[in-house]
Design a protein around this motif. Sequence first.
Motif, short mmCIF file in Angstrom:
data_model
loop_
_atom_site.label_atom_id
_atom_site.label_comp_id
_atom_site.label_asym_id
_atom_site.label_seq_id
_atom_site.Cartn_x
_atom_site.Cartn_y
_atom_site.Cartn_z
N UNK A 66 0.83 -1.21 0.00
CA UNK A 66 0.00 0.00 0.00
C UNK A 66 0.87 1.26 0.00
N UNK A 67 1.96 1.24 0.80
CA UNK A 67 2.81 2.43 0.87
C UNK A 67 3.57 2.66 -0.44
N UNK A 68 3.95 1.57 -1.10
CA UNK A 68 4.60 1.73 -2.40
C UNK A 68 3.66 2.37 -3.40
N UNK A 69 2.37 1.98 -3.32
CA UNK A 69 1.39 2.59 -4.22
C UNK A 69 1.24 4.08 -3.91
N UNK A 70 1.21 4.42 -2.60
CA UNK A 70 1.09 5.83 -2.22
C UNK A 70 2.33 6.63 -2.63
N UNK A 71 3.52 6.00 -2.47
CA UNK A 71 4.74 6.68 -2.89
C UNK A 71 4.70 6.97 -4.38
N UNK A 72 4.21 6.00 -5.15
CA UNK A 72 4.07 6.23 -6.59
C UNK A 72 3.09 7.35 -6.88
N UNK A 73 1.99 7.38 -6.11
CA UNK A 73 1.00 8.45 -6.30
C UNK A 73 1.62 9.80 -5.97
N UNK A 74 2.43 9.87 -4.90
CA UNK A 74 3.07 11.13 -4.52
C UNK A 74 4.08 11.57 -5.58
N UNK A 75 4.84 10.62 -6.12
CA UNK A 75 5.86 10.94 -7.12
C UNK A 75 5.27 11.53 -8.39
N UNK A 76 4.00 11.21 -8.65
CA UNK A 76 3.35 11.77 -9.84
C UNK A 76 3.10 13.27 -9.70
N UNK A 131 8.70 19.39 -2.58
CA UNK A 131 7.62 20.34 -2.35
C UNK A 131 8.09 21.50 -1.48
N UNK A 132 8.86 21.19 -0.43
CA UNK A 132 9.37 22.24 0.44
C UNK A 132 10.27 23.21 -0.34
N UNK A 133 11.11 22.64 -1.15
CA UNK A 133 12.01 23.48 -1.92
C UNK A 133 11.24 24.29 -2.96
N UNK A 134 10.17 23.71 -3.49
CA UNK A 134 9.34 24.46 -4.43
C UNK A 134 8.65 25.62 -3.73
N UNK A 135 8.19 25.35 -2.48
CA UNK A 135 7.57 26.43 -1.70
C UNK A 135 8.57 27.56 -1.45
N UNK A 136 9.79 27.16 -1.09
CA UNK A 136 10.82 28.16 -0.84
C UNK A 136 11.12 28.95 -2.11
N UNK A 137 11.16 28.23 -3.21
CA UNK A 137 11.44 28.91 -4.48
C UNK A 137 10.32 29.88 -4.82
N UNK A 145 1.71 24.53 -7.14
CA UNK A 145 2.23 24.25 -5.81
C UNK A 145 1.12 24.04 -4.79
N UNK A 146 0.11 24.87 -4.82
CA UNK A 146 -0.97 24.75 -3.84
C UNK A 146 -1.69 23.42 -3.99
N UNK A 147 -2.02 23.05 -5.22
CA UNK A 147 -2.72 21.78 -5.46
C UNK A 147 -1.82 20.59 -5.10
N UNK A 148 -0.51 20.71 -5.42
CA UNK A 148 0.42 19.63 -5.12
C UNK A 148 0.55 19.42 -3.62
N UNK A 157 -0.43 16.12 -1.68
CA UNK A 157 0.56 15.39 -0.89
C UNK A 157 0.09 15.21 0.55
N UNK A 158 -0.56 16.23 1.11
CA UNK A 158 -1.06 16.13 2.48
C UNK A 158 -2.10 14.99 2.58
#
Length: 408
Positions: free
Chosen positions: A278-288, A334-340, A295-298, A302-303
């Motif tokens: 299940x976590x591998x599936x979620x990781x794949x979903x997050x990587x997409x 995502x954090x780095x994108x927020x900072x950017x 950024x806001x939608x991402x 992710x949350x």
Amino acid sequence: MSSDPWGRVDETGTVYVRTADGEKVVGSWQAGSPEEALAYFERKYEGLVVEIGLLEKRVKTTDLSSKDARTAIDHLREQVDAHHAVGDLDALRVRLDKLVELVDARREERRAQRARQAEEARRAKEALVTEAEELAQSDQWRAAGERLRALVDTWKGLPRLDRKSDDELWHRFSHARSAFSKRRKQHFAQLDAQREEARRTKERLVAEAESLSNSTEWGATAARYRELMAEWKAAGRAQREHEDDLWNRFRGAQDVFFAARSSVFAERDAEQAENLKLKEELAGEAEKLLPVTDLKAARAAFRAVNERWEAIGHVPRDARPKVEGRMQAVERALQEAEEAEWRRTNPEARARAAGLTGQLQAAVDKLKGQIEQARAQGNDAKAQKLERELEGRQALLDQALKGLQEFG
């Protein structure tokens, strides 16, 4: 009137069959034509032919008893002699006579075979008795005892003789075994004190083993069971009548504990394996979500993924770094994108944008160099981890370049 080579029907409807002794009345037919009458009784003849053929086959290919075979032959002969069929009844009688001869011959063969088997069984049992009487004087307690037990099994597999002969041989055989047992018991009498002490020790070990059987302290209890096993082996053997029972209780207590432990571990492993999937599936979903375009939608997506991730539970320890690293790489991106994004909209960000882009480019180049080095060293696991980090860095660099263009 109608007729064929084996029968005829006269004008009154009476049906006759031709035999070596002349014509015999088969029966009367009023239900149809003479031809139908002959056909009906010819079918009855064919039925007799089939029954005799089947009986011949049974006699030749099965263990049909002589008594049952003769009963069947007599039944068929009665039907043939009743002359209720049209056909070559004399030929059927000849076949039945030959069948009687075959049955009698097989009966004699079986009788002779039984006689041979009885004689073979007698000689075999006499040999067993002779060997048992010799073993009765042996001092090789274990080997002789095992051999006597094997002789008993052999005896049980042999056919019975006539009651008198069988009883006489069995009496000698049993007496030899009893004599051996008596001598063996006398020999081991001197060991009683030592075995009694072993019995008391093992009863104490059994009591402790049974008290631990329901423990859920898997590591400590398993270690204690190993200690108990060592003490068991050091205690020596108890009396034969107690040893097996004590061992079964001792081993049974361990089996209960280790079966429970195995069940818990197996259930845990199965649950964690499912969690990993299940976590591998979620990781794949997050990587997409990468590269980040909204950024806001991402961040919201992710949350939501991370909430489902936290609700799943543990995964196998050896798989944890890899699957968690995938999620962490997305989160860092995502954090780095927020900072950017903050830097892009901050008045001071314009001045730093170019510098940040250079830093990110340097980081990407450094990661590529580290990946090449890890590959050269054969460290594929490290290279894969760095590649996942590189994906985040590259995404951030692309974002920074885009922001820099926007500043321009």
